[in-house]
Each structure stands twice: as C-alpha cells, then as structure tokens.
Write a protein that holds these residues in place. Structure first.
Motif, PDB file in Angstrom:
ATOM      1  N   LEU A  17       0.825  -1.206   0.000  1.00  0.00           N
ATOM      2  CA  LEU A  17       0.000   0.000   0.000  1.00  0.00           C
ATOM      3  C   LEU A  17       0.861   1.259   0.000  1.00  0.00           C
ATOM      4  O   LEU A  17       0.563   2.229  -0.704  1.00  0.00           O
ATOM      5  N   SER A  18       1.936   1.238   0.774  1.00  0.00           N
ATOM      6  CA  SER A  18       2.850   2.365   0.820  1.00  0.00           C
ATOM      7  C   SER A  18       3.462   2.622  -0.556  1.00  0.00           C
ATOM      8  O   SER A  18       3.529   3.763  -1.012  1.00  0.00           O
ATOM      9  N   LYS A  19       3.875   1.557  -1.228  1.00  0.00           N
ATOM     10  CA  LYS A  19       4.452   1.687  -2.570  1.00  0.00           C
ATOM     11  C   LYS A  19       3.424   2.289  -3.532  1.00  0.00           C
ATOM     12  O   LYS A  19       3.727   3.209  -4.285  1.00  0.00           O
ATOM     13  N   TYR A  20       2.221   1.768  -3.497  1.00  0.00           N
ATOM     14  CA  TYR A  20       1.164   2.259  -4.375  1.00  0.00           C
ATOM     15  C   TYR A  20       0.902   3.746  -4.124  1.00  0.00           C
ATOM     16  O   TYR A  20       0.799   4.535  -5.067  1.00  0.00           O
ATOM     17  N   LEU A  21       0.792   4.121  -2.856  1.00  0.00           N
ATOM     18  CA  LEU A  21       0.510   5.515  -2.530  1.00  0.00           C
ATOM     19  C   LEU A  21       1.663   6.438  -2.910  1.00  0.00           C
ATOM     20  O   LEU A  21       1.443   7.565  -3.380  1.00  0.00           O
ATOM     21  N   ARG A  22       2.900   5.984  -2.705  1.00  0.00           N
ATOM     22  CA  ARG A  22       4.051   6.806  -3.120  1.00  0.00           C
ATOM     23  C   ARG A  22       4.050   7.024  -4.629  1.00  0.00           C
ATOM     24  O   ARG A  22       4.282   8.136  -5.111  1.00  0.00           O
ATOM     25  N   ASP A  23       3.794   5.947  -5.373  1.00  0.00           N
ATOM     26  CA  ASP A  23       3.739   6.069  -6.832  1.00  0.00           C
ATOM     27  C   ASP A  23       2.619   7.012  -7.257  1.00  0.00           C
ATOM     28  O   ASP A  23       2.802   7.857  -8.132  1.00  0.00           O
ATOM     29  N   TYR A  24       1.464   6.869  -6.627  1.00  0.00           N
ATOM     30  CA  TYR A  24       0.330   7.736  -6.947  1.00  0.00           C
ATOM     31  C   TYR A  24       0.621   9.187  -6.581  1.00  0.00           C
ATOM     32  O   TYR A  24       0.284  10.102  -7.344  1.00  0.00           O
ATOM     33  N   SER A  25       1.271   9.409  -5.455  1.00  0.00           N
ATOM     34  CA  SER A  25       1.534  10.788  -5.019  1.00  0.00           C
ATOM     35  C   SER A  25       2.426  11.533  -6.002  1.00  0.00           C
ATOM     36  O   SER A  25       2.341  12.754  -6.100  1.00  0.00           O
ATOM     37  N   ARG A  26       3.239  10.807  -6.737  1.00  0.00           N
ATOM     38  CA  ARG A  26       4.123  11.455  -7.721  1.00  0.00           C
ATOM     39  C   ARG A  26       3.369  11.944  -8.948  1.00  0.00           C
ATOM     40  O   ARG A  26       3.923  12.670  -9.760  1.00  0.00           O
ATOM     41  N   THR A  27       2.119  11.531  -9.095  1.00  0.00           N
ATOM     42  CA  THR A  27       1.343  11.914 -10.277  1.00  0.00           C
ATOM     43  C   THR A  27       0.450  13.123 -10.035  1.00  0.00           C
ATOM     44  O   THR A  27      -0.183  13.595 -10.972  1.00  0.00           O
ATOM     45  N   ILE A  28       0.386  13.603  -8.794  1.00  0.00           N
ATOM     46  CA  ILE A  28      -0.500  14.728  -8.500  1.00  0.00           C
ATOM     47  C   ILE A  28       0.312  15.892  -7.923  1.00  0.00           C
ATOM     48  O   ILE A  28       1.324  15.687  -7.260  1.00  0.00           O
TER      49      ILE A  28
END
Length: 73
Positions: A17-28
């Motif tokens: 979940l942390s990996k997913y959220l970090r990756d997502y945070s880089r897109t916004i």
C-alpha cells in the motif's frame, strides 16, 4: 541465530500500500502529494515496529521489502 530473510505477511500489505501511494503521489501536484506521501510513510511504521520487536535491523529489512515490492509490481 537470526534469519533476516523476507517473508510474506508481517507488514507486506502495508508495504505494498505504501508503494502504491508513493507512486500515486508522484502523479499529482500540490499539497495533496505531500499528504499522500506522509500517509504512505506512516504505513511503513507497522513493518518497522515488527522488525524492531523481533530484534532485526529495521532499516535493512525495510530496504529489502521495498526492493521485493519493486520487483513484483
């Protein structure tokens, strides 16, 4: 004898979940990026605490977990 191999469970879900959220945070842009990144970091407290409780080097184990999660997804 301590075994520091990476095993599924013990914080694996939180690391993914942390990996997913970090990756997502880089897109916004903006403050939302910081908030999501902070939440991702907070999720890593669970596996870190499990490592500490087991007497392992938490930094080393978390780096291995991050590497394994990066390979898979």
């Amino acid at each position: 004898f301590q075994n520091d191999s990476v095993v599924a469970g013990g914080g694996a879900i939180e690391m993914e979940l942390s990996k997913y959220l970090r990756d997502y945070s880089r897109t916004i842009p903006g403050k939302q990026q910081l908030l999501i990144g902070a939440y991702a970091k907070a999720l890593e407290i669970i596996p870190r605490q499990l490592c500490d409780n087991a007497g392992f080097d938490a930094t080393n184990i978390l780096n291995k977990l991050r590497a394994k999660h990066a390979q898979v997804g």
